[in-house]
Design a protein around this motif. Structure first.
Motif, PDB file in Angstrom:
ATOM      1  N   GLU A 204       0.814  -1.214   0.000  1.00 34.39           N
ATOM      2  CA  GLU A 204       0.000   0.000   0.000  1.00 34.39           C
ATOM      3  C   GLU A 204       0.852   1.271   0.000  1.00 34.39           C
ATOM      4  N   LYS A 205       2.050   1.170   0.529  1.00 33.34           N
ATOM      5  CA  LYS A 205       2.967   2.315   0.554  1.00 33.34           C
ATOM      6  C   LYS A 205       3.258   2.800  -0.861  1.00 33.34           C
ATOM      7  N   ASP A 206       3.360   1.852  -1.774  1.00 34.36           N
ATOM      8  CA  ASP A 206       3.650   2.186  -3.167  1.00 34.36           C
ATOM      9  C   ASP A 206       2.402   2.614  -3.936  1.00 34.36           C
ATOM     10  N   GLU A 207       1.229   2.161  -3.478  1.00 35.11           N
ATOM     11  CA  GLU A 207      -0.003   2.411  -4.221  1.00 35.11           C
ATOM     12  C   GLU A 207      -0.819   3.592  -3.699  1.00 35.11           C
ATOM     13  N   LYS A 208      -0.709   3.866  -2.402  1.00 37.43           N
ATOM     14  CA  LYS A 208      -1.545   4.902  -1.790  1.00 37.43           C
ATOM     15  C   LYS A 208      -0.676   5.954  -1.117  1.00 37.43           C
ATOM     16  N   LYS A 209      -0.866   7.202  -1.506  1.00 35.33           N
ATOM     17  CA  LYS A 209      -0.074   8.298  -0.943  1.00 35.33           C
ATOM     18  C   LYS A 209      -0.313   8.460   0.550  1.00 35.33           C
ATOM     19  N   ASP A 210      -1.536   8.188   1.010  1.00 33.89           N
ATOM     20  CA  ASP A 210      -1.862   8.368   2.423  1.00 33.89           C
ATOM     21  C   ASP A 210      -1.022   7.480   3.330  1.00 33.89           C
ATOM     22  N   VAL A 211      -0.726   6.286   2.882  1.00 34.16           N
ATOM     23  CA  VAL A 211       0.057   5.357   3.699  1.00 34.16           C
ATOM     24  C   VAL A 211       1.469   5.903   3.889  1.00 34.16           C
ATOM     25  N   GLU A 212       2.086   6.333   2.818  1.00 35.08           N
ATOM     26  CA  GLU A 212       3.436   6.896   2.901  1.00 35.08           C
ATOM     27  C   GLU A 212       3.429   8.167   3.753  1.00 35.08           C
ATOM     28  N   LYS A 213       2.390   8.979   3.598  1.00 33.11           N
ATOM     29  CA  LYS A 213       2.262  10.211   4.380  1.00 33.11           C
ATOM     30  C   LYS A 213       2.126   9.893   5.879  1.00 33.11           C
ATOM     31  N   ASP A 214       1.261   8.930   6.210  1.00 27.60           N
ATOM     32  CA  ASP A 214       1.084   8.555   7.610  1.00 27.60           C
ATOM     33  C   ASP A 214       2.380   8.006   8.212  1.00 27.60           C
ATOM     34  N   LEU A 215       3.063   7.156   7.456  1.00 26.76           N
ATOM     35  CA  LEU A 215       4.324   6.601   7.953  1.00 26.76           C
ATOM     36  C   LEU A 215       5.356   7.693   8.210  1.00 26.76           C
ATOM     37  N   SER A 216       5.494   8.612   7.268  1.00 25.64           N
ATOM     38  CA  SER A 216       6.514   9.645   7.453  1.00 25.64           C
ATOM     39  C   SER A 216       6.170  10.579   8.626  1.00 25.64           C
ATOM     40  N   LYS A 217       4.887  10.870   8.822  1.00 25.64           N
ATOM     41  CA  LYS A 217       4.490  11.702   9.955  1.00 25.64           C
ATOM     42  C   LYS A 217       4.770  11.009  11.271  1.00 25.64           C
ATOM     43  N   ILE A 218       4.428   9.726  11.353  1.00 24.73           N
ATOM     44  CA  ILE A 218       4.674   8.981  12.596  1.00 24.73           C
ATOM     45  C   ILE A 218       6.176   8.877  12.854  1.00 24.73           C
ATOM     46  N   GLU A 219       6.946   8.620  11.805  1.00 27.34           N
ATOM     47  CA  GLU A 219       8.404   8.532  11.953  1.00 27.34           C
ATOM     48  C   GLU A 219       8.974   9.861  12.428  1.00 27.34           C
ATOM     49  N   SER A 220       8.468  10.969  11.928  1.00 26.09           N
ATOM     50  CA  SER A 220       8.971  12.266  12.385  1.00 26.09           C
ATOM     51  C   SER A 220       8.601  12.507  13.841  1.00 26.09           C
ATOM     52  N   LEU A 221       7.453  12.031  14.258  1.00 26.67           N
ATOM     53  CA  LEU A 221       7.053  12.156  15.674  1.00 26.67           C
ATOM     54  C   LEU A 221       7.939  11.299  16.573  1.00 26.67           C
ATOM     55  N   LEU A 222       8.381  10.185  16.046  1.00 31.23           N
ATOM     56  CA  LEU A 222       9.262   9.303  16.824  1.00 31.23           C
ATOM     57  C   LEU A 222      10.649   9.918  17.006  1.00 31.23           C
TER      58      LEU A 222
END
Length: 127
Positions: free
Chosen positions: A108-126
């Motif tokens: 889904e990371k490759d197919e849906k922009k929202d997944v990549e966006k959510d992952l990068s936001k969570i990673e930045s919060l970490l």
């Protein structure tokens, strides 16, 4: 001051209101070098504004399963835990559930922009 910047950054990147739970997650001490499974779980639950018990539950609704899958993915990425250890930490899920989550997020990371966006936001919060 650093904490306020972290909260402001999250608020500007997120389309959702900043909750007390989110602020607590954001201002927690980030001087540690290692990201723990607990960090991943609490940050993911806070980001999606769900309780820890919902994150760890067996509920199959996407509102709970999607954050759970992202948390499992991040746990594998940032920790040295095995599939079995990650599964056990998520309310005794089987290792095959963790493998499924990782494969689904990767796809889904490759197919849906929202997944990549959510992952990068969570990673930045970490941090």
């Amino acid at each position: 001051m650093k904490n306020m910047i972290r909260v402001q950054t999250f608020a500007s990147l997120s389309d959702e209101p900043v909750t007390i739970s989110t602020v607590r997650t954001l201002i927690r001490d980030r001087n540690r070098n290692e990201i723990t499974l607990e960090d991943i779980m609490t940050t993911t639950a806070g980001y999606f504004n769900i309780s820890m018990s919902d994150l760890l539950s067996n509920k199959k609704n996407r509102i709970y399963s999607y954050p759970r899958q992202l948390a499992m993915y991040l746990a594998r990425k940032f920790t040295n835990l095995s599939f079995k250890e990650i599964g056990n930490s998520f309310n005794h899920k089987d290792h095959s559930t963790v493998i499924h989550a990782l494969r689904k997020v990767e796809k889904e990371k490759d197919e849906k922009k929202d997944v990549e966006k959510d992952l990068s936001k969570i990673e930045s919060l970490l941090g």
